[in-house]
Scaffold this active site. Structure first.
Site, PDB file in Angstrom:
ATOM      1  N   THR A  11       0.800  -1.291   0.094  1.00  9.20           N
ATOM      2  CA  THR A  11       0.079   0.158  -0.111  1.00  9.20           C
ATOM      3  C   THR A  11       0.849   1.442  -0.085  1.00  9.20           C
ATOM      4  OG1 THR A  11      -1.697   1.297   1.232  1.00  9.20           O
ATOM      5  CG2 THR A  11      -0.181   0.050   2.487  1.00  9.20           C
ATOM      6  N   LYS A  16      -3.697   3.569   6.311  1.00 10.75           N
ATOM      7  CA  LYS A  16      -3.636   2.089   6.626  1.00 10.75           C
ATOM      8  C   LYS A  16      -2.341   1.333   7.181  1.00 10.75           C
ATOM      9  CE  LYS A  16      -6.274   0.840   2.386  1.00 10.75           C
ATOM     10  NZ  LYS A  16      -5.990   0.281   1.007  1.00 10.75           N
ATOM     11  N   ASP A  73      -7.601  -4.003   0.458  1.00 18.53           N
ATOM     12  CA  ASP A  73      -8.556  -3.190  -0.306  1.00 18.53           C
ATOM     13  C   ASP A  73      -9.976  -3.143   0.694  1.00 18.53           C
ATOM     14  OD1 ASP A  73      -8.599  -2.189  -3.129  1.00 18.53           O
ATOM     15  OD2 ASP A  73     -10.503  -3.065  -3.086  1.00 18.53           O
ATOM     16  N   GLY A 155      -9.209   9.061   5.198  1.00 20.01           N
ATOM     17  CA  GLY A 155     -10.334   8.677   4.265  1.00 20.01           C
ATOM     18  C   GLY A 155     -11.619   9.382   4.677  1.00 20.01           C
ATOM     19  N   ASP A 157     -12.991   8.643   7.483  1.00 18.48           N
ATOM     20  CA  ASP A 157     -13.277   8.708   8.861  1.00 18.48           C
ATOM     21  C   ASP A 157     -14.087   9.864   9.443  1.00 18.48           C
ATOM     22  OD1 ASP A 157     -12.127   6.438   9.281  1.00 18.48           O
ATOM     23  OD2 ASP A 157     -10.119   6.905   9.906  1.00 18.48           O
ATOM     24  N   HIS A 182     -13.464  -2.326  10.611  1.00 16.01           N
ATOM     25  CA  HIS A 182     -13.576  -3.196   9.381  1.00 16.01           C
ATOM     26  C   HIS A 182     -11.939  -3.710   9.431  1.00 16.01           C
ATOM     27  CE1 HIS A 182     -12.434   0.532   7.970  1.00 16.01           C
ATOM     28  NE2 HIS A 182     -12.098   0.417   6.915  1.00 16.01           N
ATOM     29  N   ARG A 183     -11.070  -2.827   9.298  1.00 13.18           N
ATOM     30  CA  ARG A 183      -9.673  -3.350   9.004  1.00 13.18           C
ATOM     31  C   ARG A 183      -9.057  -4.154  10.524  1.00 13.18           C
ATOM     32  NH1 ARG A 183      -7.994   0.931   7.710  1.00 13.18           N
ATOM     33  NH2 ARG A 183      -8.471   0.448   5.528  1.00 13.18           N
TER      34      ARG A 183
HETATM   35  P1  ITT Z   1      -3.650   1.506  -1.546  1.00 17.02           P
HETATM   36  O1  ITT Z   1      -4.430   0.842  -2.835  1.00 17.02           O
HETATM   37  O2  ITT Z   1      -2.080   1.969  -1.812  1.00 17.02           O
HETATM   38  O3  ITT Z   1      -3.652   0.533  -0.396  1.00 17.02           O
HETATM   39  P2  ITT Z   1      -6.004   3.461  -1.325  1.00 17.02           P
HETATM   40  O4  ITT Z   1      -6.364   4.361  -0.434  1.00 17.02           O
HETATM   41  O5  ITT Z   1      -5.943   3.542  -2.846  1.00 17.02           O
HETATM   42  O6  ITT Z   1      -4.619   2.727  -1.153  1.00 17.02           O
HETATM   43  P3  ITT Z   1      -8.098   1.269  -1.649  1.00 17.02           P
HETATM   44  O7  ITT Z   1      -8.038   1.352  -3.145  1.00 17.02           O
HETATM   45  O8  ITT Z   1      -8.400   0.072  -0.838  1.00 17.02           O
HETATM   46  O9  ITT Z   1      -6.805   2.146  -1.068  1.00 17.02           O
HETATM   47  O10 ITT Z   1      -9.300   2.453  -1.149  1.00 17.02           O
HETATM   48  C1  ITT Z   1      -9.597   2.567   0.003  1.00 17.02           C
HETATM   49  C2  ITT Z   1     -10.130   3.774   0.236  1.00 17.02           C
HETATM   50  O11 ITT Z   1     -11.587   3.703   0.918  1.00 17.02           O
HETATM   51  C3  ITT Z   1      -9.567   4.991   0.972  1.00 17.02           C
HETATM   52  O12 ITT Z   1      -8.773   5.785   0.048  1.00 17.02           O
HETATM   53  C4  ITT Z   1     -10.456   5.593   1.809  1.00 17.02           C
HETATM   54  O13 ITT Z   1     -10.961   6.442   1.038  1.00 17.02           O
HETATM   55  C5  ITT Z   1     -11.537   4.444   2.196  1.00 17.02           C
HETATM   56  N1  ITT Z   1     -11.279   3.879   3.226  1.00 17.02           N
HETATM   57  C6  ITT Z   1     -10.797   2.706   3.359  1.00 17.02           C
HETATM   58  N2  ITT Z   1     -10.600   2.452   4.718  1.00 17.02           N
HETATM   59  C7  ITT Z   1     -10.899   3.364   5.568  1.00 17.02           C
HETATM   60  C8  ITT Z   1     -10.806   3.848   6.780  1.00 17.02           C
HETATM   61  O14 ITT Z   1     -10.359   2.874   7.684  1.00 17.02           O
HETATM   62  N3  ITT Z   1     -11.345   4.970   7.240  1.00 17.02           N
HETATM   63  C9  ITT Z   1     -11.665   5.611   6.201  1.00 17.02           C
HETATM   64  N4  ITT Z   1     -11.639   5.563   5.027  1.00 17.02           N
HETATM   65  C10 ITT Z   1     -11.354   4.294   4.513  1.00 17.02           C
END
Ligand code: ITT
Length: 205
Positions: A11, A16, A73, A155, A157, A182-183
């Site tokens: 990532t 994350k 993801d 994100g 949050d 969730h994570r």
């Molecule tokens: P990587 O692919 O590099 O891991 P990314 O941000 O692009 O990073 P994702 O494709 O999994 O990751 O998109 C996840 C999105 O969902 C993230 O950018 C946030 O907007 C949202 N998200 C996921 N988990 C979250 C959390 O714990 N809190 C808030 N928003 C979250």
């Protein structure tokens, strides 16, 4: 002393990375991330499910670097928006959209909407260099607030309100968030069988 297993997080998302490191801090694993290595090709996130994309991130990274990798993801599903933004959560307001732009778009779409229920979903994939992977899933239900609140996390949050704590996720510390998110829940599944995961990784190296 037990040798720590190297694991690279597939990532570039700092939020994350912080949460995963925090969650696995007492486990015999040495966590790297993509910044610990030279440039590697972009991972294509063109899957239509969280599952597919988590697998792509983990297996691609493990194959390219020759080290076991963990892909996450995740995203937000809003009932009144038929599950949007879903797998497009990171780019809801457009390619390279900032968290703030995504939140602004979400609050605009939700203006005047009564049903504010939503859920975060997280798929974690742990892959070895030959490409095979283990998958874990976690979810967390909450509501979309009407205004952002809190400064922590990342994100969505600030707009994800967790009724039983009376706070948004951005008002929680990463330790508090990991207990319910969730994570955190997907990682709890990993931790529950951590010895087996390590045995599986080592058997396939
Ligand atoms: P990587 O692919 O590099 O891991 P990314 O941000 O692009 O990073 P994702 O494709 O999994 O990751 O998109 C996840 C999105 O969902 C993230 O950018 C946030 O907007 C949202 N998200 C996921 N988990 C979250 C959390 O714990 N809190 C808030 N928003 C979250």
């Amino acid at each position: 002393m037990v040798d720590k297993q190297w694991l690279v997080l597939a990532t570039r998302n700092r939020g994350k990375t912080k949460e995963i490191r925090e969650s696995l801090k007492d486990f015999p694993v040495d966590i790297k991330n993509l910044d610990d290595f030279g440039p590697i090709p972009e991972i294509e996130e063109d899957g239509t499910t969280f599952d597919e994309n988590a697998f792509k991130k983990a297996s691609f990274t493990a194959r390219i670097l020759g080290i076991p990798a963990m892909g996450d993801d995740s995203g937000l599903k809003v009932a009144a928006l038929n599950g949007a933004p879903g797998v497009y959560s990171a780019r809801y307001a457009g390619e390279n959209a900032s968290d703030q732009e995504n939140n602004t778009k979400l609050l605009r779409e939700m203006e005047g909407v009564e049903d504010r229920s939503a859920a975060f979903i997280c798929l974690i994939s742990i892959a070895v260099p030959c490409g095979i992977a283990l998958t874990y899933e976690g979810g967390c239900e909450g509501m979309i607030s009407t205004t952002p609140a809190g400064k922590n996390g990342f994100g969505y949050d600030p707009v994800f309100y967790y009724p039983s704590l009376g706070k948004t996720f951005a008002q929680l510390s990463s330790e508090e968030k990991n207990l319910i998110s969730h994570r955190g829940r997907a990682l709890a599944e990993v931790k529950q069988e951590f010895d087996k995961v390590l045995t599986w990784i080592r058997r396939h190296l």
